[in-house]
Design a protein around this motif. Structure first.
Motif, short mmCIF file in Angstrom:
data_model
loop_
_atom_site.label_atom_id
_atom_site.label_comp_id
_atom_site.label_asym_id
_atom_site.label_seq_id
_atom_site.Cartn_x
_atom_site.Cartn_y
_atom_site.Cartn_z
N ILE A 22 54.60 40.21 21.28
CA ILE A 22 54.90 38.98 22.03
C ILE A 22 54.87 39.24 23.53
CG2 ILE A 22 56.75 37.33 22.57
CD1 ILE A 22 57.51 37.51 19.54
N VAL A 23 55.48 40.34 23.97
CA VAL A 23 55.51 40.67 25.41
C VAL A 23 54.10 40.95 25.92
CG1 VAL A 23 56.30 42.40 27.09
CG2 VAL A 23 57.89 41.47 25.41
N VAL A 24 53.34 41.74 25.18
CA VAL A 24 51.97 42.08 25.60
C VAL A 24 51.10 40.82 25.64
CG1 VAL A 24 49.88 43.28 24.82
CG2 VAL A 24 52.05 44.49 24.92
N THR A 25 51.23 39.95 24.67
CA THR A 25 50.46 38.70 24.64
C THR A 25 50.85 37.81 25.82
OG1 THR A 25 50.29 38.82 22.23
CG2 THR A 25 49.87 36.68 23.26
N ALA A 26 52.13 37.70 26.10
CA ALA A 26 52.59 36.87 27.23
C ALA A 26 52.06 37.43 28.55
CB ALA A 26 54.11 36.80 27.25
N LEU A 27 52.10 38.75 28.70
CA LEU A 27 51.57 39.36 29.93
C LEU A 27 50.05 39.16 30.04
CD1 LEU A 27 53.67 42.63 30.12
CD2 LEU A 27 53.67 40.74 31.76
N PHE A 28 49.34 39.27 28.93
CA PHE A 28 47.89 39.05 28.96
C PHE A 28 47.58 37.61 29.39
CE2 PHE A 28 43.85 37.75 27.19
CZ PHE A 28 43.02 38.75 27.66
N ILE A 29 48.29 36.66 28.81
CA ILE A 29 48.07 35.25 29.15
C ILE A 29 48.39 35.00 30.62
CG2 ILE A 29 48.95 32.91 28.73
CD1 ILE A 29 49.22 33.76 25.74
N THR A 30 49.40 35.69 31.14
CA THR A 30 49.79 35.52 32.54
C THR A 30 48.80 36.19 33.50
OG1 THR A 30 52.11 35.48 31.88
CG2 THR A 30 51.64 35.93 34.21
N LEU A 31 48.38 37.40 33.17
CA LEU A 31 47.56 38.18 34.10
C LEU A 31 46.06 37.90 34.00
CD1 LEU A 31 49.41 41.61 33.83
CD2 LEU A 31 49.58 39.91 35.67
N ASP A 32 45.57 37.49 32.84
CA ASP A 32 44.12 37.28 32.67
C ASP A 32 43.53 36.30 33.69
OD1 ASP A 32 41.68 37.87 31.07
OD2 ASP A 32 41.80 35.71 30.70
N PRO A 33 44.17 35.18 33.97
CA PRO A 33 43.58 34.27 34.97
C PRO A 33 43.54 34.86 36.39
CG PRO A 33 45.23 33.12 33.65
CD PRO A 33 45.34 34.58 33.33
N LEU A 34 44.28 35.91 36.63
CA LEU A 34 44.32 36.52 37.96
C LEU A 34 43.25 37.59 38.18
CD1 LEU A 34 48.19 36.97 38.23
CD2 LEU A 34 46.81 35.07 39.09
N LEU A 35 42.47 37.90 37.14
CA LEU A 35 41.47 38.97 37.24
C LEU A 35 40.43 38.72 38.32
CD1 LEU A 35 40.89 39.85 33.47
CD2 LEU A 35 42.20 41.13 35.16
N SER A 36 40.14 37.48 38.60
CA SER A 36 39.11 37.18 39.59
C SER A 36 39.66 37.09 41.01
CB SER A 36 38.41 35.86 39.24
OG SER A 36 39.35 34.80 39.29
N CYS A 37 40.96 37.26 41.18
CA CYS A 37 41.58 37.11 42.51
C CYS A 37 41.22 38.24 43.47
CB CYS A 37 43.09 37.00 42.39
SG CYS A 37 43.61 35.48 41.58
N HIS A 38 41.06 39.45 42.96
CA HIS A 38 40.73 40.58 43.82
C HIS A 38 39.24 40.58 44.14
CE1 HIS A 38 44.56 42.66 43.49
NE2 HIS A 38 44.52 42.56 42.17
N ALA A 39 38.90 41.01 45.33
CA ALA A 39 37.48 41.21 45.67
C ALA A 39 37.01 42.46 44.93
CB ALA A 39 37.34 41.40 47.17
N LEU A 40 35.71 42.61 44.81
CA LEU A 40 35.13 43.78 44.14
C LEU A 40 35.56 45.04 44.89
CD1 LEU A 40 33.11 44.90 42.00
CD2 LEU A 40 31.36 44.71 43.77
N HIS A 41 36.21 45.92 44.18
CA HIS A 41 36.62 47.21 44.75
C HIS A 41 35.41 48.13 44.72
CE1 HIS A 41 38.48 51.19 44.84
NE2 HIS A 41 39.47 50.60 45.49
N GLY A 42 35.26 48.98 45.72
CA GLY A 42 34.08 49.84 45.84
C GLY A 42 33.71 50.61 44.59
N ASP A 43 34.70 51.24 43.94
CA ASP A 43 34.41 52.05 42.77
C ASP A 43 34.12 51.23 41.52
OD1 ASP A 43 34.73 54.28 44.31
OD2 ASP A 43 36.71 54.80 43.53
#
Length: 189
Positions: A22-43
């Motif tokens: 339940i905790v892992v699923t809730a964190l995935f649902i919360t964090l997945d939409p934020l994946l595009s927020c960061h610019a492309l990191h060099g590596d």
């Protein structure tokens, strides 16, 4: 060990597994939409390129020497997991010979980052399960420590090898602790 103790241990294990899920699923649902927020990191470009090369090797397009022996300092397991995630999400592109020149679209970047997020949460879930099984009152301490760590969240949100290293180390330590405790007859799994 009595039947009651054995069933109690199994109940603790299964309830811990349910809570961790339940905790892992809730964190995935919360964090997945934020994946595009960061610019492309060099590596990230390099790691995604290596992951695409791994997929091409598995598909018979690229030789093993061109993939695994060209960079011995990067674990193939992380690259393979990233490549598999990109493949399963239907975001494959042709990998250039030089991974630094990989064209990374927004969709490809998110697909690759999603694999890092899943692996990072798997490590967190394993730690959560272990603490819930051993002593539920201790559970908040390591979980809050990881969630409060800027490194954990940042590495989980980028396609970087750091999160794979941290998660694989965590999974290995959880397995070692469980093995030692079961050998000492302190727990029964």
């Amino acid at each position: 060990m009595t039947i009651e103790n054995n069933s109690g241990a199994k109940l603790r294990l299964f309830s811990g597994l349910a809570i961790a899920l339940i905790v892992v699923t809730a964190l995935f649902i919360t964090l997945d939409p934020l994946l595009s927020c960061h610019a492309l990191h060099g590596d990230e470009r390099y790691y995604i390129g290596r992951a695409l090369q791994d997929v091409e090797f598995y598909m018979g397009v690229r030789s093993a020497k061109a993939v695994w022996f060209s960079s011995g300092n990067h674990p193939f397991s992380a690259e393979t997991i990233t490549g598999l995630a990109v493949f399963l999400q239907g975001k494959l592109v042709e990998a250039p010979s030089n991974p630094w020149k990989t064209p990374v679209s927004r969709d490809l970047l998110i697909a690759a980052r999603r694999s890092a997020l899943v692996v990072g949460l798997l490590g967190l879930g394993a730690l959560l399960l272990l603490t819930l099984y051993l002593d539920p009152w201790l559970t908040p301490i390591p979980v809050l420590y990881l969630l409060a760590s800027p490194g954990f969240i940042d590495f989980s949100m980028r396609c970087m090898l750091d999160i794979y290293l941290a998660s694989f180390t965590t999974l290995a330590l959880v397995c070692i602790v469980l093995h030692i405790l079961s050998r000492l007859s302190l727990i029964h799994i």
